[in-house]
Enzyme design. Structure first.
Site, PDB file in Angstrom:
ATOM      1  CB  SER A 156       9.590 -51.799  14.381  1.00 49.18           C
ATOM      2  OG  SER A 156      10.170 -52.697  15.348  1.00 49.18           O
ATOM      3  CG  ASP A 258       3.686 -53.887  19.221  1.00 46.14           C
ATOM      4  OD1 ASP A 258       4.481 -54.942  19.719  1.00 46.14           O
ATOM      5  OD2 ASP A 258       3.996 -53.077  18.452  1.00 46.14           O
ATOM      6  CG  HIS A 290       5.928 -55.215  16.416  1.00 43.49           C
ATOM      7  ND1 HIS A 290       6.109 -53.966  17.030  1.00 43.49           N
ATOM      8  CD2 HIS A 290       7.000 -55.369  15.618  1.00 43.49           C
ATOM      9  CE1 HIS A 290       7.467 -53.262  16.567  1.00 43.49           C
ATOM     10  NE2 HIS A 290       7.721 -54.257  15.666  1.00 43.49           N
TER      11      HIS A 290
END
Length: 349
Positions: A156, A258, A290
């Site tokens: 991320s 996501d 995600h």
């Protein structure tokens, strides 16, 4: 004036409602995954395999956690891991589950902490991560790691920060700055999980999801710095193109569902890398969100496709480790499936 006041109040109510809804969703999500979190926290604080808060620099957040395999035979491959957290809540402890799973496969994992906003801005974060990578490259042998087999993994926001650190180092080694105490050649592969690599495309997207434009631009040191901290954009800059040839093999992972960072971010970055001669691959996971790749899937136990792909790439560089890799016991489930399914439905990410 009254109309303007009413509109302002309505907007504030909408913002407040959005945050309350997100907070409640986060609480439900956390509660549903709590059985797994409790076990991971216990492992983090009480396992003899974990060495917490090893100092790598002068800043208060310049610490890293080490996950050491139980086997002490031979030097081990090493993963330097940079966790996510929207550049605001990143913490090295978030990597405990990944550290545990890879340590079970004979891989040392170093989870690098870094300054978060407002303690630091993106430049500070990249500097911290680069310093953490340097520590791993130069000191991991004393912990049983092989300095010739170091891999960089980011997740991320951590994928973005790690990519920036990698690209900045490549630019330095091309003569545009002083070389740091580590070299791009020491990193065999970079793995990016659910990352964003073009901030210019993400400003409005994050704003709609609650990371408001003013805050995001403060984190990124102003709108004029967005290009500087966008690896995908920097690749196209003629002054930095020579650095691309120094980059290691880049492998990106992303879920097609996501919503926090669209999978098109990884697709566009891989396309740009390949167009400029870099070796890059993309693995898309249909229907994954995600957090699926980093949390829910490892908590399920059994065979984790992304984790197996990372481990196979790492062990491919060490034929002697192939037998050990295959002998790793299947990870046990930490959270019941119905709770994982519900968590996926209420997830705010």
């Amino acid at each position: 004036f009254i109309l303007a006041s009413n509109c302002c109040s309505l907007n504030l109510c909408r913002i407040g409602y959005r945050w309350i809804r997100q907070f409640l969703a986060l609480c439900c999500y956390t509660l549903l995954l709590m059985p797994g979190f409790v076990q991971v926290v216990y492992y983090y604080f009480f396992s003899s395999q974990v060495r917490r808060s090893v100092v790598y620099g002068d800043q208060p957040r310049n610490r890293l956690d080490l996950y050491i395999p139980t086997s002490t035979m031979g030097l081990k491959p090493v993963v330097a891991f940079v966790t996510g957290g929207a550049w605001i809540i990143g913490y090295k402890g978030w990597g405990a589950l990944l550290g545990r799973r890879l340590a079970e496969r004979g891989i040392i994992v170093a989870c690098i902490d870094y300054r978060n906003f407002p303690q630091g801005t993106i430049g500070d974060m990249v500097e911290d991560v680069s310093q953490g990578i340097s520590f791993v490259c130069n000191n991991i042998a004393s912990y049983g790691g092989d300095p010739g087999r170091i891999y960089l993994v980011g997740q991320s926001a951590g994928a973005h920060i790690a990519a920036c650190a990698l690209f900045n180092q490549a630019i330095k080694e091309c003569g545009e700055g002083d070389a740091a105490s580590w070299s791009i050649s020491q990193i065999k592969t970079y793995f990016g999980i659910s990352g964003g690599y073009n901030l210019l495309n993400l400003v409005d997207h994050f704003h709609r999801r609650g990371l408001y434009r003013s805050i995001f631009l403060s984190i990124m040191e102003g709108e004029e710095s967005l290009q500087k901290f966008s690896p995908q954009v920097m690749i196209k800059d003629s002054s930095a193109r020579s650095a691309v040839s120094l980059l290691p093999h880049i492998i990106l992972f992303h879920g097609t569902s996501d919503h926090s960072i669209p999978s098109t971010e990884s697709q566009a970055f891989v396309d740009a890398l390949q167009q400029h001669g870099a070796k890059a691959d993309l693995f898309l996971y249909e229907g994954k969100t995600h957090t699926d790749l980093f949390l829910q899937d490892p908590l399920r136990g059994g065979k984790d496709k992304m984790l197996e792909e990372i481990a196979s790439v790492i062990h491919r560089d060490d034929p002697d480790a192939s037998a050990q890799h295959l002998a790793v016991p299947v990870a046990r489930r930490l959270v019941p499936e119905f709770m994982l399914t519900l968590a996926g439905r209420v997830s705010p990410f």
